[in-house]
Write an enzyme that holds these catalytic residues in place. Structure first.
Site, PDB file in Angstrom:
ATOM      1  CB  THR A   1      -0.918   0.003   1.235  1.00 11.39           C
ATOM      2  OG1 THR A   1      -1.679  -1.195   1.211  1.00 11.39           O
ATOM      3  CG2 THR A   1      -1.835   1.196   1.246  1.00 11.39           C
ATOM      4  CB  CYS A   2       3.773   2.305   1.995  1.00 15.21           C
ATOM      5  SG  CYS A   2       4.977   3.623   1.983  1.00 15.21           S
TER       6      CYS A   2
ATOM      7  CB  CYS B   1       3.263   6.873   1.967  1.00 15.02           C
ATOM      8  SG  CYS B   1       2.609   5.922   3.317  1.00 15.02           S
TER       9      CYS B   1
ATOM     10  CE  LYS C   1       0.689  11.268   1.607  1.00  7.99           C
ATOM     11  NZ  LYS C   1       0.182  10.566   2.747  1.00  7.99           N
ATOM     12  CE  LYS C   2       6.138  14.795   1.039  1.00 10.58           C
ATOM     13  NZ  LYS C   2       7.434  14.421   1.547  1.00 10.58           N
TER      14      LYS C   2
ATOM     15  N   GLY D   1      -1.430 -16.175  -0.957  1.00 12.61           N
ATOM     16  CA  GLY D   1      -1.009 -17.118   0.076  1.00 12.61           C
ATOM     17  C   GLY D   1      -2.089 -17.296   1.116  1.00 12.61           C
TER      18      GLY D   1
ATOM     19  CB  THR E   1      -2.018  -9.417   4.417  1.00 13.81           C
ATOM     20  OG1 THR E   1      -2.542  -9.634   5.717  1.00 13.81           O
ATOM     21  CG2 THR E   1      -1.422 -10.700   3.889  1.00 13.81           C
TER      22      THR E   1
ATOM     23  CB  SER F   1      -5.440  -2.211   6.421  1.00 14.76           C
ATOM     24  OG  SER F   1      -4.741  -1.042   6.042  1.00 14.76           O
TER      25      SER F   1
ATOM     26  N   GLY G   1     -10.026  11.938   8.795  1.00 12.87           N
ATOM     27  CA  GLY G   1      -8.699  11.432   9.162  1.00 12.87           C
ATOM     28  C   GLY G   1      -7.641  11.892   8.176  1.00 12.87           C
ATOM     29  CE1 TYR G   2      -1.405  10.563   9.692  1.00 11.86           C
ATOM     30  CE2 TYR G   2      -3.109   9.277  10.766  1.00 11.86           C
ATOM     31  CZ  TYR G   2      -1.849   9.830  10.766  1.00 11.86           C
ATOM     32  OH  TYR G   2      -1.039   9.649  11.842  1.00 11.86           O
TER      33      TYR G   2
ATOM     34  CD  GLU H   1      -2.156  12.578   3.994  1.00 13.68           C
ATOM     35  OE1 GLU H   1      -1.261  12.639   4.847  1.00 13.68           O
ATOM     36  OE2 GLU H   1      -2.370  11.550   3.322  1.00 13.68           O
TER      37      GLU H   1
ATOM     38  NE  ARG I   1     -12.145   9.759  16.762  1.00 10.23           N
ATOM     39  CZ  ARG I   1     -11.731   8.536  17.102  1.00 10.23           C
ATOM     40  NH1 ARG I   1     -11.209   8.326  18.286  1.00 10.23           N
ATOM     41  NH2 ARG I   1     -11.834   7.531  16.253  1.00 10.23           N
TER      42      ARG I   1
ATOM     43  N   GLY J   1     -11.571   5.212   7.035  1.00  7.32           N
ATOM     44  CA  GLY J   1     -10.772   4.206   7.730  1.00  7.32           C
ATOM     45  C   GLY J   1     -10.495   2.966   6.899  1.00  7.32           C
TER      46      GLY J   1
ATOM     47  CG  HIS K   1      18.437  34.137  12.405  1.00  9.23           C
ATOM     48  ND1 HIS K   1      17.126  34.275  12.822  1.00  9.23           N
ATOM     49  CD2 HIS K   1      18.806  35.313  11.856  1.00  9.23           C
ATOM     50  CE1 HIS K   1      16.721  35.499  12.531  1.00  9.23           C
ATOM     51  NE2 HIS K   1      17.712  36.153  11.949  1.00  9.23           N
TER      52      HIS K   1
ATOM     53  CD  GLU L   1      15.562  31.582  14.093  1.00  8.72           C
ATOM     54  OE1 GLU L   1      16.530  31.798  14.828  1.00  8.72           O
ATOM     55  OE2 GLU L   1      15.279  32.293  13.102  1.00  8.72           O
TER      56      GLU L   1
END
Ligand code: NDP
Length: 499
Positions: free
Chosen positions: A69-70, A75, A78-79, A143, A172, A174, A209-210, A214, A237, A294, A472, A477
């Protein structure tokens, strides 16, 4: 002497048992966690097999891809879209820096999509090479577990293979779930949202959520009209309440229409698009409706209950502190447990994969330490946090909690004219002076928070933050120059009060 013979016999028996396994480790699922665990176990000399479903950007019960998934539908893509969407605001900001953007600017969604898909195909290839370089045997197919030490593979052509393994690792992950409302089949999940043929002009996002935040940022940044519906007063949340309000304010200021405490009750297909009906009786028309409500564990088709692996009522595998199932010697669960669902997609499986290979093959018992795991929501601008929120600190601390905040106009905005403040926060234990949590909402916050996370992991005190020299001029900072306490919350073990 008799005991020595017995021990030798026991060892002999163990060696014989080990020798008859086809693999020392068989991993089901080649996402971030599975791949990491497989490669590093192989580096310890283990004979490792891994299986994964065939590649496609949109997953299903029978589609996946090495990288998981990532990499394929989370991720990474998406990024890439977040980067693409951020340019919209950057171009606006550039004008006061002297950039004359006179010609009409066009945005080509198909080009971005194509580049994104090329990149995930490239990463899929890299993940495969990492496995083969480590000597891991990769099987393409589905599998399932047929016994405590037995896996069965169904290959793409339907043929079945059976292997025995001393350890089986379930990795595996989600899959997004859809709320059960009439017309839910008209909506999409984040899988499809990352591969849409056309950029929506009117988008509805359901969830707080995330993923919801996003995608609202991505689509709005690319010019869509976005309505975001969520059931709480604020999105996100579980994050610090003050920072949740900052994210909500920024989303609104960038043009996302927020609908707090609102649920979708029905979707209806019309000639003009999808009609979205809310529990307040309002109606909206959208080209795309994204369900970001979710994810649920991918555990259904693994045959887990039949072999005696205990699941909870969401389908997540019950595990101990070493991520072991109730059949600990044979079947371990990398990230198919509830803790995973509270955390990031990539980091936690990656981190659990590391603990697994150290414990099982590295001879070093390694439990996952869930404290001070930094995370980021890639809204535009992003939110990033590590450690405790103010609310969690009040709940958990035994002494008063000191809160330091800084809200400021980032230097870039003084010229660009963008009206968007960066907000930072430190939560400190008054008695020990330890920094319990840090949050930031503003440009580059994930990049900054990674360093702050090292400090928190080392148990840094506020005094140590204060004696660190700031770079700076930078936004970062501010983390070492917050001197005045914004508020002090009196906490007593018996009654915790916020005066
Ligand atoms: P989240 O768990 O983050 O959020 C789910 C949202 O849906 C919450 O706002 C929740 O509301 C709401 N919700 C759940 N059920 C319903 C319902 N029946 N009706 C209305 N609202 C509902 O899930 P996401 O789908 O956004 O993301 C899944 C996971 O993926 C995340 O938890 C995270 O682990 C990972 N992820 C991480 C990212 C990152 O690290 N940047 C990016 C994207 C995903 P409530 O809060 O009220 O329960």
């Amino acid at each position: 002497m008799a005991r020595k013979i017995l021990v030798d016999e026991e060892m002999d028996q163990t060696n014989k048992e080990e020798a008859h396994y086809d693999f020392d480790l068989f991993v089901i699922g080649a996402g971030s966690g599975g791949v990491r665990a497989a490669r590093f176990s192989a580096n310890f000399g283990a004979k490792v097999g891994i299986c994964e479903l065939p590649f496609h950007p949109i997953s299903s019960e029978v589609i996946g891809g090495v990288g998981g998934t990532c990499v394929i539908r989370g991720c990474v893509p998406k990024k890439i879209l977040v980067y693409g969407a951020t340019f919209g605001g950057e171009l606006e900001d550039a004008r006061n820096y002297g950039w004359e953007l006179n010609e009409k600017l066009d945005f080509n969604w198909k080009k971005l999509l194509h580049k994104k898909t090329d990149e995930i195909i490239r990463l899929n290839g890299i993940y495969k090479r990492l496995l083969s370089n480590a000597g891991v045997k990769l099987f393409e197919g589905e599998g399932k577990i047929v016994g405590p030490n037995e896996v069965e593979l169904t290959q793409l052509d339907g043929t079945k293979l059976s292997y025995s393994a001393k350890h089986i690792l379930i990795a595996t992950g989600s899959r997004a779930h859809r709320p059960l409302i009439p017309g839910q089949e008209l909506g999409i999940t984040s899988d499809e949202a990352l591969s849409l043929e056309d950029l929506p002009k009117r988008a509805v996002v359901f969830g707080g959520g995330y993923i919801a935040v996003e995608f609202a940022s991505i689509w709005r940044g690319l010019g869509a009209d976005v309505n975001l519906f969520f059931r709480r007063e604020l999105p996100l949340r579980g994050f610090d309440d003050e920072m949740r309000a900052v994210v909500a304010r920024n989303l609104e200021a960038r043009g996302v229409n927020l609908h707090a405490q609102t649920n979708l009750t029905e979707l209806v297909k019309t000639d003009n698009g999808i009609k979205v009906i809310t529990d307040h009786g309002e109606e909206f028309i959208a080209d795309v409706v994204l369900f970001a409500t979710g994810r649920l564990p991918n555990s259904k088709r693994l045959n887990l209950e039949a072999v005696g692996v205990e699941l909870d009522n969401t389908g997540a595998v019950k595990v101990d502190e070493y991520s072991r199932t109730n059949i600990p010697k044979a079947i371990t669960c990398d990230h198919l447990n509830n803790q995973f669902f509270l955390m990031k997609l990539h980091v936690l499986p990656f981190f659990l994969g590391k603990c697994f290979q150290k414990t099982v093959f590295g001879g070093e018992s390694s439990k996952a330490d869930y404290s001070n795991i930094p995370c980021a929501v890639f809204s535009i601008p992003p939110l990033s946090v590590v450690g405790l929120s103010e609310e969690q600190a009040i709940e958990q601390a035994n002494s008063d909690v000191l809160v330091f905040t800084s809200t400021f106009n980032p230097m870039k905005n003084t010229i660009s004219g963008r009206q968007e403040k960066t907000v930072m926060k430190l939560v400190v234990d008054q008695e020990t002076d330890k920094v319990l949590g840090a949050s930031m909402c503003g440009p580059d916050s994930p990049e900054i928070m990674q360093g702050i996370a090292v400090a928190l992991k080392c148990g840094a005190t506020k005094a140590q933050f204060d004696c660190t020299v700031g770079i700076h001029p930078s936004a970062a900072e501010e983390f070492v120059t917050m001197r005045s306490v914004s508020r002090r919350i009196t906490v007593s073990r018996k009654s915790k009060t916020n005066p």
